[in-house]
Design a protein around this motif. Sequence first.
Motif, short mmCIF file in Angstrom:
data_model
loop_
_atom_site.label_atom_id
_atom_site.label_comp_id
_atom_site.label_asym_id
_atom_site.label_seq_id
_atom_site.Cartn_x
_atom_site.Cartn_y
_atom_site.Cartn_z
N SER A 88 39.65 5.45 -2.91
CA SER A 88 38.36 6.09 -2.67
C SER A 88 38.45 7.09 -1.51
O SER A 88 39.50 7.22 -0.85
CB SER A 88 37.29 5.05 -2.38
OG SER A 88 37.60 4.33 -1.20
N LEU A 115 39.40 -7.83 -3.83
CA LEU A 115 38.31 -7.04 -4.39
C LEU A 115 38.13 -5.71 -3.67
O LEU A 115 37.88 -4.67 -4.30
CB LEU A 115 37.00 -7.85 -4.34
CG LEU A 115 36.96 -9.10 -5.22
CD1 LEU A 115 35.65 -9.84 -5.02
CD2 LEU A 115 37.13 -8.73 -6.69
N ALA A 173 29.13 -2.87 -4.91
CA ALA A 173 29.69 -4.20 -5.20
C ALA A 173 30.30 -4.83 -3.95
O ALA A 173 30.13 -6.04 -3.69
CB ALA A 173 30.73 -4.09 -6.31
N ILE A 174 30.99 -4.04 -3.14
CA ILE A 174 31.57 -4.56 -1.90
C ILE A 174 30.48 -4.91 -0.89
O ILE A 174 30.58 -5.91 -0.18
CB ILE A 174 32.55 -3.52 -1.32
CG1 ILE A 174 33.70 -3.28 -2.29
CG2 ILE A 174 33.09 -3.99 0.03
CD1 ILE A 174 34.53 -4.51 -2.59
N CYS A 229 40.44 -3.94 -2.00
CA CYS A 229 41.54 -3.02 -2.33
C CYS A 229 41.43 -2.53 -3.78
O CYS A 229 41.77 -1.38 -4.08
CB CYS A 229 42.88 -3.72 -2.12
SG CYS A 229 43.27 -4.04 -0.38
N ALA A 230 40.93 -3.41 -4.66
CA ALA A 230 40.82 -3.01 -6.06
C ALA A 230 39.78 -1.91 -6.25
O ALA A 230 39.94 -1.03 -7.11
CB ALA A 230 40.46 -4.22 -6.93
N LEU A 231 38.74 -1.92 -5.45
CA LEU A 231 37.65 -0.96 -5.62
C LEU A 231 37.73 0.23 -4.67
O LEU A 231 37.17 1.29 -4.96
CB LEU A 231 36.30 -1.66 -5.44
CG LEU A 231 35.96 -2.75 -6.46
CD1 LEU A 231 34.63 -3.41 -6.13
CD2 LEU A 231 35.92 -2.17 -7.88
N GLU A 232 38.40 0.07 -3.53
CA GLU A 232 38.36 1.12 -2.51
C GLU A 232 39.72 1.73 -2.17
O GLU A 232 39.81 2.59 -1.30
CB GLU A 232 37.75 0.56 -1.21
CG GLU A 232 36.35 0.00 -1.35
CD GLU A 232 35.31 1.09 -1.61
OE1 GLU A 232 35.64 2.29 -1.45
OE2 GLU A 232 34.17 0.74 -1.97
N TRP A 233 40.79 1.31 -2.84
CA TRP A 233 42.11 1.76 -2.44
C TRP A 233 42.28 3.27 -2.59
O TRP A 233 42.90 3.91 -1.74
CB TRP A 233 43.17 1.03 -3.27
CG TRP A 233 44.57 1.26 -2.79
CD1 TRP A 233 45.47 2.16 -3.28
CD2 TRP A 233 45.23 0.59 -1.71
NE1 TRP A 233 46.66 2.10 -2.59
CE2 TRP A 233 46.54 1.13 -1.62
CE3 TRP A 233 44.86 -0.42 -0.83
CZ2 TRP A 233 47.46 0.69 -0.67
CZ3 TRP A 233 45.78 -0.86 0.10
CH2 TRP A 233 47.05 -0.31 0.18
N SER A 290 41.93 -2.25 5.56
CA SER A 290 41.21 -3.12 4.63
C SER A 290 41.16 -4.56 5.15
O SER A 290 40.12 -5.23 5.08
CB SER A 290 41.88 -3.09 3.26
OG SER A 290 41.91 -1.78 2.75
N THR A 334 31.28 1.13 -1.82
CA THR A 334 30.62 0.85 -3.09
C THR A 334 29.64 -0.31 -2.97
O THR A 334 29.79 -1.20 -2.11
CB THR A 334 31.66 0.53 -4.18
OG1 THR A 334 32.44 -0.60 -3.75
CG2 THR A 334 32.58 1.71 -4.41
#
Length: 457
Positions: free
Chosen positions: A355, A347, A393-394, A349-353, A370, A391
């Motif tokens: 960023s 999760l 969500a994280i 890596c999916a949202l912050e890779w 990460s 984010t």
Amino acid sequence: MCHFNSTHYPSIFVFSFVRKREIKMNINNLDTSLICSNDLESSISCNKIARLRQSIKGLISLFFRLLVFELNPFWIQLAYFVILSFFGYVALKITKPRTSLKPKDLDLFFTSVSSTTVSSMGTVEMEVFSNTQLVIITILMLTGGEVFVSMLGIQLSRFKLTKSSGGYQRIKDENLDEIQDENEDSTPKDRSTEYNSIKCLGYVVFGYLLVVHKLGYILVTMYTTLVPSANRVLKNKAIEIPTFAAFTTVSTFANCGFVPTNENMIVFKKNSGLLLILIPQILLGNTLYPSCLRFSIWLLWKTTKRIEFDYMLRNYEEMGYSSLLSAVHSSLLAVTVFGFMLVQFVLFCALEWNSEIMDGLNPYQKFMASLFEITNSRHTGESVFDLSTITSAILVLFVVMMYLPPHTSFFSTKDQKLSKNRKQNHYATGWKTFVECKCIWKCWVFNRLQLQTTIGT
């Protein structure tokens, strides 16, 4: 004119001689009596001192026995942390900080309590503390860590067992009273084996603590010495390499989260090797500690074949050590830890890779940063990213992870006991049914033979 008769001289001489001798003897007798009186007084005072020492020793022993056997363990731990925090505050107070501006007394006490309880909350920037004060904080984190405190609990249990059994000699000379069960491969559960097992468990925990800290200190020292970028950061901040290595290793293993830099681990987010060194220490000191402890005991038993290690593995509940779990529980605990890490990593890596927090990092550095961040999310508190830029969500995911206790697993000890009892009852019922069927078969065969014999005759 007076004339002395010469015949009186010998008598006068004899008289004076005798008189001098008597005076000398009286003086000697007086000295002897004084010496005897002094010896008597000294012996009396020595006896009084010995009795006083014996009384004080007895009072201390009685107080310690009352403290150990009668007082609730909660109050013992509370007193331990309060006393340790107070001495840490005094040590920080009498030592000079690095800057001219001295922290307030409340801030120093807060830092001492935070270090002792490994809560990683600070009101003073870490670069304000001098090298000596960093060493003091390191000692507080070490002696307040979960593994170290649990080791003291093992020694307390060992003392209780010794006193309740009438002394060490009685335990040492006690014979084995129970015999192994024919159907179960178990070790004799006697006082001597239990005492020796608790003693060995204390040594195992101490060795575990020593090996992990020593290895971590050596690796961090080597990395910060050989890698120019990490060495440059410490030189610019005037932090000594041995102090940084010891402080970071102890803080990471104790899951305290303190780092001798004001930016925590953000200044080292490109040093993937350092992050890789610290990740195992995070796990070994907290979430994976029970699993690694049982594996260490199993490895020692396979190597030495000592009965104490076998006793620990089979009678983990009787040892009274909460971190010593069953083999199934330890395995599922490890699976749970890595499962949580995998979910967080995917999760994150999916949202912050791609960023902003990943700017300036290559793919390998992103991967290690990460992994380090999600490993610290549960209890450690070290961070390579600014949490305010992550984010929402994280952050919610991290909140959920922080709520989970260290020994959380997809496993229930109660269910294990029930399944074990059911399994034993199933075996017992099956064996009983088999025996009954066998008896019925024998009776039927015997009756058939008897009937045939009667017909033949």
